[in-house]
Motif scaffolding. Structure first.
Motif, PDB file in Angstrom:
ATOM      1  N   MET A 154       0.832  -1.199   0.000  1.00 48.28           N
ATOM      2  CA  MET A 154       0.000   0.000   0.000  1.00 48.28           C
ATOM      3  C   MET A 154       0.869   1.252   0.000  1.00 48.28           C
ATOM      4  O   MET A 154       0.578   2.226  -0.702  1.00 48.28           O
ATOM      5  CB  MET A 154      -0.930  -0.004   1.215  1.00 48.28           C
ATOM      6  CG  MET A 154      -1.806   1.242   1.337  1.00 48.28           C
ATOM      7  SD  MET A 154      -2.880   1.545  -0.102  1.00 48.28           S
ATOM      8  CE  MET A 154      -4.105   0.241   0.121  1.00 48.28           C
ATOM      9  N   ARG A 155       1.954   1.236   0.759  1.00 52.55           N
ATOM     10  CA  ARG A 155       2.864   2.380   0.782  1.00 52.55           C
ATOM     11  C   ARG A 155       3.475   2.610  -0.591  1.00 52.55           C
ATOM     12  O   ARG A 155       3.608   3.759  -1.053  1.00 52.55           O
ATOM     13  CB  ARG A 155       3.941   2.138   1.843  1.00 52.55           C
ATOM     14  CG  ARG A 155       4.881   3.274   2.078  1.00 52.55           C
ATOM     15  CD  ARG A 155       5.512   3.242   3.467  1.00 52.55           C
ATOM     16  NE  ARG A 155       6.072   1.946   3.811  1.00 52.55           N
ATOM     17  CZ  ARG A 155       7.329   1.597   3.592  1.00 52.55           C
ATOM     18  NH1 ARG A 155       8.156   2.449   3.010  1.00 52.55           N
ATOM     19  NH2 ARG A 155       7.769   0.417   3.957  1.00 52.55           N
ATOM     20  N   ALA A 156       3.848   1.522  -1.295  1.00 57.15           N
ATOM     21  CA  ALA A 156       4.396   1.650  -2.642  1.00 57.15           C
ATOM     22  C   ALA A 156       3.350   2.199  -3.605  1.00 57.15           C
ATOM     23  O   ALA A 156       3.659   3.028  -4.474  1.00 57.15           O
ATOM     24  CB  ALA A 156       4.908   0.294  -3.136  1.00 57.15           C
ATOM     25  N   GLY A 157       2.101   1.736  -3.457  1.00 58.52           N
ATOM     26  CA  GLY A 157       1.035   2.250  -4.316  1.00 58.52           C
ATOM     27  C   GLY A 157       0.816   3.734  -4.121  1.00 58.52           C
ATOM     28  O   GLY A 157       0.676   4.494  -5.093  1.00 58.52           O
ATOM     29  N   LEU A 158       0.797   4.173  -2.868  1.00 63.11           N
ATOM     30  CA  LEU A 158       0.640   5.602  -2.586  1.00 63.11           C
ATOM     31  C   LEU A 158       1.811   6.396  -3.151  1.00 63.11           C
ATOM     32  O   LEU A 158       1.622   7.476  -3.717  1.00 63.11           O
ATOM     33  CB  LEU A 158       0.526   5.824  -1.081  1.00 63.11           C
ATOM     34  CG  LEU A 158      -0.789   5.389  -0.425  1.00 63.11           C
ATOM     35  CD1 LEU A 158      -0.647   5.390   1.087  1.00 63.11           C
ATOM     36  CD2 LEU A 158      -1.924   6.299  -0.849  1.00 63.11           C
ATOM     37  N   ALA A 159       3.025   5.854  -2.993  1.00 60.82           N
ATOM     38  CA  ALA A 159       4.200   6.551  -3.510  1.00 60.82           C
ATOM     39  C   ALA A 159       4.121   6.717  -5.024  1.00 60.82           C
ATOM     40  O   ALA A 159       4.398   7.795  -5.557  1.00 60.82           O
ATOM     41  CB  ALA A 159       5.467   5.787  -3.126  1.00 60.82           C
ATOM     42  N   CYS A 160       3.744   5.653  -5.724  1.00 64.82           N
ATOM     43  CA  CYS A 160       3.726   5.695  -7.191  1.00 64.82           C
ATOM     44  C   CYS A 160       2.580   6.544  -7.731  1.00 64.82           C
ATOM     45  O   CYS A 160       2.709   7.182  -8.780  1.00 64.82           O
ATOM     46  CB  CYS A 160       3.636   4.271  -7.748  1.00 64.82           C
ATOM     47  SG  CYS A 160       5.117   3.268  -7.465  1.00 64.82           S
ATOM     48  N   VAL A 161       1.464   6.572  -7.025  1.00 66.88           N
ATOM     49  CA  VAL A 161       0.300   7.324  -7.507  1.00 66.88           C
ATOM     50  C   VAL A 161       0.357   8.789  -7.095  1.00 66.88           C
ATOM     51  O   VAL A 161       0.033   9.680  -7.888  1.00 66.88           O
ATOM     52  CB  VAL A 161      -1.004   6.674  -6.990  1.00 66.88           C
ATOM     53  CG1 VAL A 161      -2.199   7.579  -7.227  1.00 66.88           C
ATOM     54  CG2 VAL A 161      -1.221   5.333  -7.672  1.00 66.88           C
ATOM     55  N   LEU A 162       0.795   9.061  -5.854  1.00 69.96           N
ATOM     56  CA  LEU A 162       0.753  10.428  -5.351  1.00 69.96           C
ATOM     57  C   LEU A 162       2.104  11.137  -5.401  1.00 69.96           C
ATOM     58  O   LEU A 162       2.163  12.343  -5.251  1.00 69.96           O
ATOM     59  CB  LEU A 162       0.263  10.440  -3.897  1.00 69.96           C
ATOM     60  CG  LEU A 162      -1.146   9.909  -3.638  1.00 69.96           C
ATOM     61  CD1 LEU A 162      -1.482  10.054  -2.162  1.00 69.96           C
ATOM     62  CD2 LEU A 162      -2.171  10.633  -4.495  1.00 69.96           C
ATOM     63  N   GLY A 163       3.187  10.375  -5.580  1.00 72.03           N
ATOM     64  CA  GLY A 163       4.518  10.963  -5.451  1.00 72.03           C
ATOM     65  C   GLY A 163       5.012  11.714  -6.666  1.00 72.03           C
ATOM     66  O   GLY A 163       6.056  12.361  -6.593  1.00 72.03           O
ATOM     67  N   GLY A 164       4.296  11.648  -7.785  1.00 68.69           N
ATOM     68  CA  GLY A 164       4.747  12.320  -8.996  1.00 68.69           C
ATOM     69  C   GLY A 164       4.462  13.810  -8.992  1.00 68.69           C
ATOM     70  O   GLY A 164       3.923  14.368  -8.031  1.00 68.69           O
ATOM     71  N   GLU A 165       4.805  14.471 -10.101  1.00 68.44           N
ATOM     72  CA  GLU A 165       4.627  15.919 -10.191  1.00 68.44           C
ATOM     73  C   GLU A 165       3.179  16.319 -10.446  1.00 68.44           C
ATOM     74  O   GLU A 165       2.823  17.480 -10.249  1.00 68.44           O
ATOM     75  CB  GLU A 165       5.517  16.479 -11.300  1.00 68.44           C
ATOM     76  CG  GLU A 165       7.009  16.315 -11.032  1.00 68.44           C
ATOM     77  CD  GLU A 165       7.859  16.907 -12.132  1.00 68.44           C
ATOM     78  OE1 GLU A 165       7.263  17.370 -13.143  1.00 68.44           O
ATOM     79  OE2 GLU A 165       9.094  16.920 -11.989  1.00 68.44           O
ATOM     80  N   ALA A 166       2.332  15.361 -10.856  1.00 68.94           N
ATOM     81  CA  ALA A 166       0.929  15.683 -11.146  1.00 68.94           C
ATOM     82  C   ALA A 166       0.017  14.597 -10.566  1.00 68.94           C
ATOM     83  O   ALA A 166      -0.431  13.705 -11.294  1.00 68.94           O
ATOM     84  CB  ALA A 166       0.720  15.816 -12.660  1.00 68.94           C
ATOM     85  N   PRO A 167      -0.248  14.624  -9.268  1.00 69.39           N
ATOM     86  CA  PRO A 167      -1.147  13.631  -8.674  1.00 69.39           C
ATOM     87  C   PRO A 167      -2.537  13.725  -9.306  1.00 69.39           C
ATOM     88  O   PRO A 167      -2.946  14.790  -9.780  1.00 69.39           O
ATOM     89  CB  PRO A 167      -1.198  14.031  -7.195  1.00 69.39           C
ATOM     90  CG  PRO A 167       0.018  14.859  -6.969  1.00 69.39           C
ATOM     91  CD  PRO A 167       0.270  15.563  -8.274  1.00 69.39           C
TER      92      PRO A 167
END
Length: 530
Positions: free
Chosen positions: A459-472
């Motif tokens: 879940m932490r990886a999913g949040l990182a990949c989905v929200l961690g970019g420049e355009a959530p």
């Protein structure tokens, strides 16, 4: 003799060689113990080793007494009935034969005439309104978990081993589990991230990369002691960094003094008023002195640096995670999602959603509530396009991301870093690394294969990949996001979602989590409540 569980010099490493814990020694008596720690630290592995479900690598586990291990819903056979799960199907069949007068004398001698009463009592303790003949396939995942817990109570073990027992449970189910443990007089080891459940524990054992630490009392006392430890660790780091700076300053002063002495020696030699033999002896002595001083300075500097590194590692273990998010640039009051009188279900004539209207405007935060089996997952499936509505329309007006409980947005064949690049194709290497580091996937941790991650890490990886970019994404849909997260990670998600400026649609039974992320409206399938 009271029942006990003793772990002696226990070590365990994952198949890829990553150590989870080393030389771990613990003992558990007839009390309720909460087992906490960050995702991936080995909590579930430890329970499995105690239960004998995993072979030991090094060390020993000694169990005095009987164990009752929670069978999570995913591992229950759908063709079983409640009676099968309790192991009483034959005993109940014997009682039915006795009632019909067809039981033999030997069978009557073996009949347990208290069986039905004890069975009803165990089901009642978990607030379950089911019969022994109810098929498990007819129950929701949360109801199955509660039935499995009732089966453990019925067996009256010396120890309960419970791995996240409130996951997937609605408010009634969570209350039933808390009430069960509040009245449990034998031993229990409970892996959980639920503060309300942990508050009723007699002790908290925290598992970290540094080992295990036991704290007397429940959740509030544990948090207070942890805050004291973090303050002490920060003080130690401040002192260590002062020693590093002091060692560097002394080393520099020594270099400058030696340079002045060397200069004076050269000027003396240039005058030619000292015998060459004496001059050479002085030069040799100065070089030896300078070398010894440099070695001493290097040793002091290395010791100070080591102390600082240890202090930093201690803080890394103690302090909660923290993250920041880029803006979605979602305009206020923009409609991001609209459901127009949606009716949907799986069996013809039995709709789960019946004429449901729903409008979500940015940056609104909507929680989907309701007991297990009330249609929450069906609603998300319709919104995500996985289930076509029988009637009505679903209109999504912005980009969205859905993080389901399996985090299926990630490709299990790829690493965390590769998934980030796949979902954020314009990101540079530095921005990928920086974004993942905010979610504690640093250095080689970012290269881990997704298939090898624990539930919380996933879940932490999913949040990182989905929200961690420049355009959530402007619309984020979360399905029970706290189910597999440890408590520190939940606090990070709460902080991150409070910083998230898009629209949220969240399915969760965790009222404290919903309040923490600022939910403004609650939706139960079939009705709306502001």
């Amino acid at each position: 003799m009271p029942a006990t569980i003793a772990l002696a010099d226990l070590s365990w490493a994952t198949p890829d060689g990553r150590p989870l814990f080393s030389h771990l020694s613990l003992s558990f008596g007839p009390q309720r113990t909460g087992l906490v720690g960050r995702n991936g630290v080995g909590k579930s592995t430890l329970l499995a080793l105690i239960a004998g479900a995993l072979p030991l690598q090094t060390g020993a586990v000694t169990v005095s007494g009987t164990l009752g291990v929670l069978r999570q819903g995913a591992h229950l056979r759908a063709d079983e009935t409640v009676a099968d799960l309790f192991g009483v199907a034959d005993g109940l069949a014997l009682l039915r034969r006795a009632e019909r007068g067809v039981a033999t004398m030997d069978e009557l001698a073996e009949a347990d005439w208290t069986l039905e009463t004890r069975l009803e009592g165990a089901l009642a303790r978990l607030a379950l309104d089911v019969t022994p003949g109810t098929p498990l396939a007819a129950l929701s995942g949360g109801q199955r978990t509660r039935v499995a817990l009732a089966a453990l109570v019925f067996a009256e073990p010396d120890f309960l081993l419970l791995d996240e027992p409130t996951n997937n449970l609605d408010a009634e189910g969570r209350a039933a589990v808390a009430a069960l443990l509040a009245g449990w007089k034998a031993g229990a080891i409970v892996v959980s991230h639920d503060p309300d459940l942990l508050e009723g524990m007699d002790a908290i054992v925290e598992l970290t990369s540094l080992g295990a630490t036991s704290y007397g009392g429940g959740w509030s006392r544990y948090r207070a002691l942890k805050a004291q430890e973090l303050a002490a660790a920060r003080h130690d780091l401040d002192e260590a960094e002062k020693r590093v700076a002091d060692a560097a300053r002394r080393a520099q002063e020594a270099v400058e003094r030696q340079a002045r002495r060397d200069g004076a020696g050269r000027r003396k030699a240039d005058k030619g008023d000292m015998p060459r033999l004496l001059l050479g002896m002085r030069q040799d002595s100065a070089e030896r002195s300078a070398g010894a001083g440099a070695r001493l300075a290097d040793a002091r500097g290395a010791q100070a640096a080591d102390a600082a590194a240890i202090a930093r590692a201690r803080i890394e273990v103690l302090q909660p995670l923290s993250i920041t998010l880029a803006s979605t640039h979602l305009p206020a009051q923009k409609v991001v999602l609209a459901l127009e009188e949606v009716t949907a279900g799986y069996a013809e004539g039995h709709p789960i959603l019946d004429g449901l209207p729903l409008t979500v405007t940015g940056p609104e935060r909507v929680a989907v509530e309701g007991p297990n089996g009330s249609g929450k997952s069906t609603l998300l499936a319709v919104i995500a396009g996985r289930l076509a509505p029988w009637s009505g329309a679903v209109r999504v007006h912005t980009g969205l991301a859905l993080l389901d409980q399996r985090v299926s947005v990630l490709d299990p064949a790829l690493s965390v870093l590769e998934n980030f690049r796949r979902l954020n194709p314009g990101a540079t290497e530095n921005s990928c690394r920086a974004a993942l580091a905010r979610f504690r996937f640093r250095a080689d941790a970012a290269l881990q294969g997704v298939a090898s991650l624990s539930g919380g890490e996933l879940m932490r990886a999913g949040l990182a990949c989905v929200l961690g970019g420049e355009a959530p994404p402007p619309l984020l849909i979360l399905d029970e996001p706290t189910n597999h997260l440890d408590i520190d990670a939940i606090e990070v998600v709460e902080a991150g979602l409070r910083a998230y400026d898009g629209a949220l649609l969240v399915v969760s039974h965790d009222l404290a989590f919903l309040q923490a992320i600022g939910v403004t409206r609650w939706l139960a399938p079939g009705r709306l409540r502001n």
